[in-house]
Design a protein around this motif. Structure first.
Motif, PDB file in Angstrom:
ATOM      1  N   SER A 101       8.565  10.354  13.083  1.00 25.41           N
ATOM      2  CA  SER A 101       9.251  11.427  13.051  1.00 25.41           C
ATOM      3  C   SER A 101       8.605  12.680  14.130  1.00 25.41           C
ATOM      4  CB  SER A 101       9.179  12.130  11.784  1.00 25.41           C
ATOM      5  OG  SER A 101       9.709  13.574  11.669  1.00 25.41           O
TER       6      SER A 101
ATOM      7  N   LEU B 255      -5.858  13.299   3.013  1.00 25.89           N
ATOM      8  CA  LEU B 255      -5.587  11.650   2.670  1.00 25.89           C
ATOM      9  C   LEU B 255      -5.718  11.483   1.261  1.00 25.89           C
ATOM     10  CD1 LEU B 255      -5.711   9.033   3.539  1.00 25.89           C
ATOM     11  CD2 LEU B 255      -8.391   8.973   3.623  1.00 25.89           C
TER      12      LEU B 255
ATOM     13  N   LEU C 265       1.351   9.200  -3.811  1.00 23.24           N
ATOM     14  CA  LEU C 265       2.354   8.166  -3.291  1.00 23.24           C
ATOM     15  C   LEU C 265       1.703   6.704  -3.712  1.00 23.24           C
ATOM     16  CD1 LEU C 265       3.449   9.473  -0.088  1.00 23.24           C
ATOM     17  CD2 LEU C 265       4.754   9.102  -2.016  1.00 23.24           C
TER      18      LEU C 265
ATOM     19  N   HIS D  19      -2.711   9.766  -1.333  1.00 26.14           N
ATOM     20  CA  HIS D  19      -2.887   8.707  -2.036  1.00 26.14           C
ATOM     21  C   HIS D  19      -2.670   8.963  -3.404  1.00 26.14           C
ATOM     22  CE1 HIS D  19      -3.165   5.680   1.179  1.00 26.14           C
ATOM     23  NE2 HIS D  19      -3.381   6.691   1.919  1.00 26.14           N
TER      24      HIS D  19
ATOM     25  N   GLU E 244       0.973  -1.013   0.117  1.00 29.74           N
ATOM     26  CA  GLU E 244      -0.003   0.090   0.011  1.00 29.74           C
ATOM     27  C   GLU E 244       0.840   1.125  -0.035  1.00 29.74           C
ATOM     28  OE1 GLU E 244      -3.077   0.537   2.992  1.00 29.74           O
ATOM     29  OE2 GLU E 244      -3.829   2.136   2.016  1.00 29.74           O
TER      30      GLU E 244
ATOM     31  N   LYS F 154       4.694  19.104  11.722  1.00 30.36           N
ATOM     32  CA  LYS F 154       4.592  17.689  11.094  1.00 30.36           C
ATOM     33  C   LYS F 154       3.286  17.304  10.797  1.00 30.36           C
ATOM     34  CE  LYS F 154       8.972  16.616  12.531  1.00 30.36           C
ATOM     35  NZ  LYS F 154      10.019  15.971  11.684  1.00 30.36           N
TER      36      LYS F 154
ATOM     37  N   LYS G 212       0.761  19.374  10.023  1.00 37.35           N
ATOM     38  CA  LYS G 212      -0.163  20.687   9.069  1.00 37.35           C
ATOM     39  C   LYS G 212      -1.561  20.681   9.428  1.00 37.35           C
ATOM     40  CE  LYS G 212       3.661  19.491   6.316  1.00 37.35           C
ATOM     41  NZ  LYS G 212       4.523  18.491   6.772  1.00 37.35           N
TER      42      LYS G 212
ATOM     43  N   LEU H 293      -2.419   9.363  10.160  1.00 34.25           N
ATOM     44  CA  LEU H 293      -3.584   9.245   9.330  1.00 34.25           C
ATOM     45  C   LEU H 293      -4.632  10.219   9.992  1.00 34.25           C
ATOM     46  CD1 LEU H 293      -5.410   8.264   7.152  1.00 34.25           C
ATOM     47  CD2 LEU H 293      -5.911   6.258   8.271  1.00 34.25           C
TER      48      LEU H 293
ATOM     49  N   ARG I 201      -5.096  13.495  -1.360  1.00 34.74           N
ATOM     50  CA  ARG I 201      -3.932  13.949  -2.019  1.00 34.74           C
ATOM     51  C   ARG I 201      -2.858  13.058  -1.714  1.00 34.74           C
ATOM     52  NH1 ARG I 201      -0.917  19.147   0.301  1.00 34.74           N
ATOM     53  NH2 ARG I 201      -0.059  17.675   1.603  1.00 34.74           N
TER      54      ARG I 201
ATOM     55  N   ASN J 238       6.137   6.890   8.890  1.00 35.82           N
ATOM     56  CA  ASN J 238       7.588   7.410   9.107  1.00 35.82           C
ATOM     57  C   ASN J 238       7.209   8.947   9.557  1.00 35.82           C
ATOM     58  OD1 ASN J 238      10.458   7.623   8.817  1.00 35.82           O
ATOM     59  ND2 ASN J 238      10.468   8.567   6.900  1.00 35.82           N
ATOM     60  N   ARG J 239       6.185   9.399   9.108  1.00 38.11           N
ATOM     61  CA  ARG J 239       5.857  10.913   9.742  1.00 38.11           C
ATOM     62  C   ARG J 239       5.363  10.689  10.950  1.00 38.11           C
ATOM     63  NH1 ARG J 239       1.003  15.174   7.761  1.00 38.11           N
ATOM     64  NH2 ARG J 239      -0.650  13.289   8.111  1.00 38.11           N
TER      65      ARG J 239
HETATM   66  C1  LIG Z   1       1.847  11.008   2.928  1.00 41.54           C
HETATM   67  C2  LIG Z   1       1.994  12.049   3.984  1.00 41.54           C
HETATM   68  C3  LIG Z   1       3.191  11.172   5.019  1.00 41.54           C
HETATM   69  C4  LIG Z   1       2.495  13.265   3.597  1.00 41.54           C
HETATM   70  O1  LIG Z   1       2.774  14.079   4.426  1.00 41.54           O
HETATM   71  P1  LIG Z   1       3.129  15.697   4.657  1.00 41.54           P
HETATM   72  O2  LIG Z   1       3.049  15.974   5.975  1.00 41.54           O
HETATM   73  O3  LIG Z   1       2.396  16.218   3.300  1.00 41.54           O
HETATM   74  O4  LIG Z   1       4.655  15.451   4.103  1.00 41.54           O
HETATM   75  P2  LIG Z   1       6.104  16.282   4.172  1.00 41.54           P
HETATM   76  O5  LIG Z   1       6.680  16.152   2.835  1.00 41.54           O
HETATM   77  O6  LIG Z   1       5.829  17.442   4.953  1.00 41.54           O
HETATM   78  O7  LIG Z   1       6.837  15.264   5.114  1.00 41.54           O
HETATM   79  C5  LIG Z   1       6.420  15.081   6.617  1.00 41.54           C
HETATM   80  C6  LIG Z   1       7.004  13.823   7.046  1.00 41.54           C
HETATM   81  O8  LIG Z   1       6.261  13.074   6.371  1.00 41.54           O
HETATM   82  C7  LIG Z   1       7.350  11.692   6.061  1.00 41.54           C
HETATM   83  N1  LIG Z   1       7.614  11.389   4.415  1.00 41.54           N
HETATM   84  C8  LIG Z   1       6.781  12.354   3.644  1.00 41.54           C
HETATM   85  N2  LIG Z   1       7.028  11.794   2.446  1.00 41.54           N
HETATM   86  C9  LIG Z   1       7.594  10.609   2.717  1.00 41.54           C
HETATM   87  C10 LIG Z   1       8.148   9.692   1.708  1.00 41.54           C
HETATM   88  N3  LIG Z   1       8.010   9.501   0.409  1.00 41.54           N
HETATM   89  N4  LIG Z   1       8.763   8.676   2.487  1.00 41.54           N
HETATM   90  C11 LIG Z   1       8.977   8.451   3.547  1.00 41.54           C
HETATM   91  N5  LIG Z   1       8.600   9.264   4.589  1.00 41.54           N
HETATM   92  C12 LIG Z   1       7.901  10.418   4.003  1.00 41.54           C
HETATM   93  C13 LIG Z   1       8.516  12.067   6.709  1.00 41.54           C
HETATM   94  O9  LIG Z   1       8.850  11.548   7.866  1.00 41.54           O
HETATM   95  C14 LIG Z   1       8.564  13.572   6.745  1.00 41.54           C
HETATM   96  O10 LIG Z   1       9.122  14.357   7.911  1.00 41.54           O
HETATM   97  P3  LIG Z   1      10.606  14.268   8.188  1.00 41.54           P
HETATM   98  O11 LIG Z   1      11.075  13.058   8.516  1.00 41.54           O
HETATM   99  O12 LIG Z   1      11.048  14.972   6.658  1.00 41.54           O
HETATM  100  O13 LIG Z   1      10.839  15.458   9.176  1.00 41.54           O
HETATM  101  C15 LIG Z   1       0.652  12.254   4.974  1.00 41.54           C
HETATM  102  O14 LIG Z   1      -0.056  13.057   3.977  1.00 41.54           O
HETATM  103  C16 LIG Z   1       0.169  11.073   5.309  1.00 41.54           C
HETATM  104  O15 LIG Z   1       0.519  10.478   6.207  1.00 41.54           O
HETATM  105  N6  LIG Z   1      -1.099  10.780   4.826  1.00 41.54           N
HETATM  106  C17 LIG Z   1      -1.908   9.718   5.289  1.00 41.54           C
HETATM  107  C18 LIG Z   1      -1.741   8.311   4.299  1.00 41.54           C
HETATM  108  C19 LIG Z   1      -1.968   7.294   5.164  1.00 41.54           C
HETATM  109  O16 LIG Z   1      -1.839   7.002   6.580  1.00 41.54           O
HETATM  110  N7  LIG Z   1      -2.286   6.112   4.468  1.00 41.54           N
HETATM  111  C20 LIG Z   1      -2.539   4.891   5.124  1.00 41.54           C
HETATM  112  C21 LIG Z   1      -3.378   4.156   4.549  1.00 41.54           C
HETATM  113  S1  LIG Z   1      -5.271   4.458   4.444  1.00 41.54           S
HETATM  114  C22 LIG Z   1      -6.238   3.345   4.701  1.00 41.54           C
HETATM  115  O17 LIG Z   1      -5.643   2.339   4.096  1.00 41.54           O
HETATM  116  C23 LIG Z   1      -7.160   3.150   5.723  1.00 41.54           C
HETATM  117  C24 LIG Z   1      -8.313   4.108   5.368  1.00 41.54           C
HETATM  118  C25 LIG Z   1      -8.102   5.372   5.170  1.00 41.54           C
HETATM  119  O18 LIG Z   1      -9.256   3.612   4.742  1.00 41.54           O
HETATM  120  C26 LIG Z   1      -8.972   3.994   6.844  1.00 41.54           C
HETATM  121  C27 LIG Z   1     -10.150   4.662   7.316  1.00 41.54           C
HETATM  122  O19 LIG Z   1     -11.174   4.454   6.973  1.00 41.54           O
HETATM  123  O20 LIG Z   1      -9.407   5.663   7.907  1.00 41.54           O
END
Ligand SMILES: CC(C)(COP(=O)([O-])OP(=O)([O-])OC[C@H]1O[C@@H](n2cnc3c(N)ncnc32)[C@H](O)[C@@H]1OP(=O)([O-])[O-])[C@@H](O)C(=O)NCCC(=O)NCCSC(=O)C[C@@](C)(O)CC(=O)[O-]
Ligand SMILES: NC(=O)C1=CN([C@@H]2O[C@H](COP(=O)(O)OP(=O)(O)OC[C@H]3O[C@@H](n4cnc5c(N)ncnc54)[C@H](OP(=O)(O)O)[C@@H]3O)[C@@H](O)[C@H]2O)C=CC1
Length: 400
Positions: free
Chosen positions: A111, A390, A397, A394, A99, A258, A260, A381, A392, A107-108
């Motif tokens: 951090s 959320l 990435l 997905h 996924e 971190k 936002k 999340l 955006r 990782n976020r």
């Molecule tokens: C995608 C982010 C992390 C962007 O998050 P962001 O804050 O926009 O990104 P950023 O570029 O400002 O970076 C912040 C931190 O994110 C990490 N980070 C950022 N980019 C990367 C990368 N490429 N590789 C590794 N780490 C990364 C990294 O740790 C970084 O901090 P730093 O360490 O630099 O101080 C954020 O928008 C996010 O976490 N979104 C949520 C995504 C998620 O949790 N998906 C899980 C699956 S959803 C699902 O399956 C279940 C669901 C949703 O259906 C369940 C439900 O019903 O709720």
């Protein structure tokens, strides 16, 4: 018999797939079964065929009718600081998933946790259970059988513990009665193993004694009051595997930088989604996605994948403390191991070694790490939902 002769016998139906193991070693038997499929269905299974693990060893204890090995991408999150009772250090967490955005999210969270001084984690209960189904004449005999378990506990404990050097029978509780059926829930501690084989073997010995001394009949060694590999209220209330709580206080500026967003917005999302939404839908789990983190770390460390259903249970809480965010995850039912089962597979050992928890005396430390990994992913999340990020995330990435 030659390699192709065996395949021909499989194709003609003269030989069964599992009988190949009697003719050749496990590695060749694996190749033959895979080639049988390739020839029967005109397939290319060249990826399943590429592996390094010792198939001889795996075939002896982990798999039947082997045809190869599944590969999944593995990523790393961290460093994540943990202030546990057993784990007091920074860790990098191996995660196997397909996924996109999941590892970035964890990782976020890691951090955010590290920048906030580290996550607290505590193992509040550590048990493994087996509850057979026993049949009696009716309720009056069922009550006598229940009393038999209570009266003979010390002897039954000695019998159960004669089958294992690490397992201990802690209690038999509850003992449920439904009509003529009795379900004693045998509660064990199992050291660093997950313990299901261990407690199943020990429980059978107790039932042998029951058969000797009463007229009750044991119907099934597992009677679904255990409750293994199904979501169940009894596991939530009584605990199963490790019950672990992890929490963190994230300062206001780190929530903003971190994640936002704000503590207020995260609390609102947690209330509307994890608490009220879950209640409205009749969900048993009051969280966003514990299953994502539990599955990814379980696959990377050789845990029993079917236990993700149990690890998915639990409640997330969030509080706004003058702009700072208090956030916790509560996992009542997390069966984990650092010895036994799939943990001995070479890839699992590598995953456990990244965490520094392979082998004896590490299961509770590992449980704290799993809970903090769940905390990291959940925090990220719920933060992304609060920030409206959320879809955006997905889009960027999780799509090719
Ligand atoms: C995608 C982010 C992390 C962007 O998050 P962001 O804050 O926009 O990104 P950023 O570029 O400002 O970076 C912040 C931190 O994110 C990490 N980070 C950022 N980019 C990367 C990368 N490429 N590789 C590794 N780490 C990364 C990294 O740790 C970084 O901090 P730093 O360490 O630099 O101080 C954020 O928008 C996010 O976490 N979104 C949520 C995504 C998620 O949790 N998906 C899980 C699956 S959803 C699902 O399956 C279940 C669901 C949703 O259906 C369940 C439900 O019903 O709720
Ligand atoms: N049988 C069933 O109903 C079910 C089985 N399973 C499967 O069971 C397996 C897990 O069972 P489990 O009993 O954990 O594993 P194993 O059957 O692999 O047994 C592990 C053994 O390791 C020994 N051991 C060595 N060091 C330690 C230590 N520090 N702590 C604890 N034990 C130690 C114990 O020996 P000793 O006992 O002599 O002390 C124990 O029996 C998995 O493969 C899982 O998929 C899953 C669900 C149901």
């Amino acid at each position: 018999m030659s390699h192709q002769e065996i395949i021909d016998k499989l194709l003609s139906g003269e030989m069964k797939l599992y009988q190949v193991d009697k003719e050749v070693d496990a590695k060749e038997a694996t190749d033959i079964r895979r080639e049988f499929l390739e020839q029967k269905y005109d397939l290319d299974l060249s990826n399943i065929s590429n592996y390094t693990l010792d198939m001889e060893r795996a075939s002896a204890r982990n798999i039947e009718n082997s045809i190869g090995v599944l590969q999944l991408p593995m990523g790393i999150a961290g460093p994540m600081k943990i202030n546990g009772e057993y784990c007091q250090r920074e860790v990098f967490i191996p995660l196997a998933t397909s996924e996109g955005a999941l590892v970035a999210s964890i990782n976020r969270g890691a951090s955010t946790i590290t920048a906030s001084g580290g996550a607290n984690a505590r193992v509040v209960s550590d048990i493994m259970t087996r509850a057979p189904a026993i049949k009696c004449e009716g309720v009056s005999e069922a009550l006598k059988v229940k009393q038999w378990f209570v009266d003979n506990f010390d002897e039954l404990k000695a019998i159960a513990e004669s089958t294992t050097s690490h397992g201990k029978l802690i209690k038999i509780d509850p003992i449920l009665i439904v009509g003529s059926y009795v379900y004693p829930r045998f509660v064990f501690s199992t050291g660093d193993s997950m313990g299901m084989n261990m407690v199943t073997i020990a429980s059978e010995k107790i039932l042998d004694k029951l058969a000797e001394e009463t007229s009750a009949v044991h119907i099934a060694l597992s009677g679904n009051v255990c409750v293994d590999k199904k979501p169940a209220a009894i596991n939530i209330v009584e605990g199963r595997g490790k019950s672990v709580i992890a929490d963190i206080l994230v300062p206001k500026d780190i929530v903003a930088k971190k994640l936002k967003t704000t503590a207020e917005a995260i609390v609102e999302v947690n209330t509307a989604k994890n608490l009220v939404g879950s209640a409205a839908s009749g969900a048993m789990a009051f969280n966003a996605h514990y299953a994502n983190m539990v599955a990814a770390i379980f696959l990377a460390t050789g845990q029993d994948a079917a236990h993700v259903v149990e690890g998915s249970l639990g409640i997330t809480t969030a509080e706004n403390r003058d702009g700072d965010l208090y956030f916790s995850v509560n996992l009542p039912d997390l069966p984990v191991a650092t010895v036994g089962g799939g943990t001995s597979l070479e890839v699992a050992q590598e995953g456990l070694n990244i965490l520094g928890v392979a082998g004896s005396n590490h299961a509770k430390e590992f449980a704290e790490i799993v809970a903090c990994t769940v905390l990291a992913g959940e925090l990220s999340l719920v933060g992304a939902l609060a920030a409206g990020h959320l879809a955006r995330a997905h889009q960027e990435l999780g799509r090719g």
